[in-house]
Motif scaffolding. Structure first.
Motif, short mmCIF file in Angstrom:
data_model
loop_
_atom_site.label_atom_id
_atom_site.label_comp_id
_atom_site.label_asym_id
_atom_site.label_seq_id
_atom_site.Cartn_x
_atom_site.Cartn_y
_atom_site.Cartn_z
N GLY A 80 -68.01 -4.23 -44.84
CA GLY A 80 -68.88 -3.42 -44.60
C GLY A 80 -68.43 -2.06 -44.11
O GLY A 80 -67.33 -1.93 -43.32
N SER A 87 -71.71 -0.85 -38.99
CA SER A 87 -72.58 -1.87 -39.87
C SER A 87 -72.79 -3.25 -38.95
O SER A 87 -73.83 -4.01 -39.09
N LYS A 113 -70.01 -5.05 -37.48
CA LYS A 113 -69.09 -6.07 -37.88
C LYS A 113 -68.54 -6.51 -36.40
O LYS A 113 -68.45 -7.80 -35.97
N MET A 157 -71.65 -6.90 -44.78
CA MET A 157 -72.98 -6.38 -43.67
C MET A 157 -73.14 -4.85 -43.69
O MET A 157 -72.25 -4.16 -44.19
N ASP A 158 -74.27 -4.37 -43.53
CA ASP A 158 -74.74 -3.13 -43.46
C ASP A 158 -76.04 -3.12 -42.30
O ASP A 158 -76.78 -3.82 -42.53
N GLU A 159 -76.09 -2.04 -41.63
CA GLU A 159 -77.15 -1.89 -40.60
C GLU A 159 -77.54 -3.05 -40.01
O GLU A 159 -78.81 -3.45 -39.83
N ARG A 209 -76.48 -1.49 -52.37
CA ARG A 209 -75.43 -1.07 -51.10
C ARG A 209 -74.10 -1.61 -51.40
O ARG A 209 -72.92 -0.99 -50.95
N PHE A 229 -70.64 0.78 -51.43
CA PHE A 229 -69.54 0.37 -50.57
C PHE A 229 -68.15 0.09 -51.54
O PHE A 229 -67.20 0.71 -51.23
#
Lengths: 278, 256
Positions: free
Chosen positions: B52, B56, B58, B225-227, B247, B251
């Motif tokens: 991510g 994000s 992580k 993962m994001d945000e 997304r 990425f």
């Protein structure tokens, strides 16, 4: 020629030398040493309070530090020495010496607290993470890893503080000392008054320099060494990294296959089960 | 490596990885919500790679899993049991974490880096701690460097010491936080190869990484993962060859 004898009159210098050595030097070192040691204890407490998350600990430490760093040493020494004289008298009799040590310690503590705080905060935060990730408590991590690392970089500043205490110990004479309690400055001063010549004070000054100048150079030496870091003892090419691992793999299969340099050490690691939950 | 994977994997020590379940995990720094309900299930002995963009969450996720940061909501299960109520210091012996910048103790030798916690946390004798340290360091290919301080080791070697230090605590789960991001390119492979070996030998691993080839080759599960949320998860083939969300597609187009 007269001027020369005002400062360097050998007879009066030698006359005061034995007293400076046997009484003055000893007392100066006691005052400076004791106040540095007690100051370190006070400073430790202040530093721990100062980096605490709780404002109830942080703010009093801040106020203490601001006051004792902000006042002239002579003022603090007089306030403590005379203000607490009656308390002191009931504890150990009419003796200003312990109060002098106390005043010097309170001042030194404020400075040393700042030295410790900066030293501890200067240690990479990753060190605490590294400790905690292997299960150390906060207290253990601080005690075993973070504070020792901080102390090493504090060393120059602490030696400087001791030098400052050696010089500030001369101020204790304002409290009025017994003959046997006189430190370097007071002995030089008394002799100067008696002989009408400044040479005894110059002799006392030489004693101060004999203590402080070598220490100053020691500080510089420690500082340089810390900056330069330890000597690198070996260099290996990054291209060897994979083969190091392959050697380890080979060793675990059959130690005989291994290049001799690692056979001894890796031969011991053929334990069958790791990661057991005990 | 070919030797190790064909023969070595069977003959070498095996790990007993534990099952890790992250359930609706939340974490906020004050008003800033960094994790907004993350759920990941990592079966015992499997490897999950978390990818991510930066920011994000992580790294925060990993730090929450071993409670270097306390989650503000959700639950963490190790072998089916919640570990949020237990003593965090004890939990961290069961969940190892390896950092991007190694965080080795600079005044300790490689061996002392490994033995410190064994002695001071587990209370082992000097002899048994030393024996464990030597075998762990040999395992990561550093048998000839046990007496070196971090400053005289390469970044890759330092990172392998850090892995040995974590392994010595006999964790059931190992977390890796961008452990090759600070390394010179030629040193990366050694560390990744080592991690791959751990996975093959039964360690449960959660690997936050920017090494997409590693994720594709080694991971049993890839999580994107994001945000602060899991946007997409699946097998490496799902994630890399058939990304669903825009997304993730964006990425991947940026990093591949």
């Amino acid at each position: 020629m007269d001027l020369f004898h005002t400062f360097f009159d050998w007879p009066s210098m030698w006359a005061v030398f034995p007293t400076l050595l046997s009484v003055g030097l000893v007392n100066t070192l006691i005052l400076a040493g004791a106040s540095t040691v007690i100051g370190i204890v006070i400073g430790m407490i202040l530093a721990v309070m100062g980096i605490s998350k709780s404002a109830w600990l942080r703010i009093p430490a801040r106020i203490y530090t601001d006051i004792f760093r902000g006042l002239p040493a002579i003022l603090t020494i007089l306030l403590i020495g005379q203000g607490l004289a009656s308390v002191g008298r009931s504890l150990w009799g009419p003796n200003p010496y312990p109060l002098g040590i106390l005043a010097l310690s309170l001042i030194a503590g404020a400075y040393i607290g700042e030295i410790f705080r900066a030293g501890i905060l200067g240690v990479d935060k990753g060190q605490l993470d590294g400790c905690r990730a292997v299960g150390m408590s906060y207290a253990k991590a601080m005690r075993l890893v973070v504070i020792p690392q901080g102390v090493r970089r504090m060393l120059p500043a602490l030696v400087n503080q001791f030098i400052g205490n050696v010089k500030d110990s001369s101020l204790v004479y304002f409290l009025g000392l017994l003959t046997s309690q006189r430190e370097l400055f007071r002995i030089g001063q008394d002799a100067a008054v008696n002989t009408g010549n400044l040479s005894p004070l110059v002799m006392a000054g030489i004693f101060y320099l004999i203590i402080t100048v070598p220490l100053t150079h020691l500080v510089n030496y420690i500082d340089r060494r810390l900056r330069r870091g330890r000597k690198i003892t070996s260099v290996s090419s990054g291209l060897n990294e994979l083969s190091e691992l392959q050697d380890a793999e080979l060793a675990s299969i059959s130690p005989q296959l291994l290049p001799e340099r690692e056979a001894g050490a890796t031969g011991t690691q053929t334990n069958p089960e790791i990661g057991s939950k005990a | 490596m070919s030797i190790a994977s064909s023969v070595g994997a069977e003959t070498r020590a095996r790990y007993r990885g534990g099952q890790l379940d992250v359930i609706d995990l939340h974490m906020s720094f004050g008003p800033v919500e960094v994790l907004r309900g993350v759920s990941i299930s990592v079966p015992a002995g499997s490897t999950t790679c978390v990818i991510g963009p930066s920011g994000s969450g992580k790294s925060t996720l990993l730090r929450c899993v071993n409670r270097l940061q306390e989650p503000t909501g959700g639950d963490l299960l190790l072998d089916g049991q919640s570990v949020l109520k237990t003593n965090p210091d004890r939990l961290r012996r069961r969940i190892g974490l390896v950092f991007q910048h190694f965080n080795l103790f600079p005044d300790h030798t490689a061996q002392q880096n490994v033995t410190l916690a064994l002695r001071k946390v587990k209370g082992m004798s000097k002899e048994s701690a030393n024996a464990i340290a030597l075998s762990r360091l040999a395992e990561v290919g550093l048998a000839s460097r046990v007496d070196h301080r971090p400053a005289s080791l390469s970044g890759g070697q330092q990172q392998r010491v850090a892995i040995a230090r974590a392994l010595a605590m006999e964790p059931e789960v190992m977390l890796f936080d961008e452990v090759t991001s600070a390394l010179d390119p030629e040193l990366v492979k050694g560390v990744l190869t080592l991690m791959e070996g751990l996975g093959k030998r039964g360690m449960t691993m959660v690997v936050v990484t920017h090494e997409m080839n590693f994720a594709r080759r080694v991971a049993d599960q890839v999580v994107f993962m994001d945000e602060g949320v899991v946007v997409e998860s699946g097998t490496p083939a799902d994630i890399f060859d058939n990304p669903q969300s825009t997304r993730l597609q964006r990425f991947l187009s940026e990093v591949l």
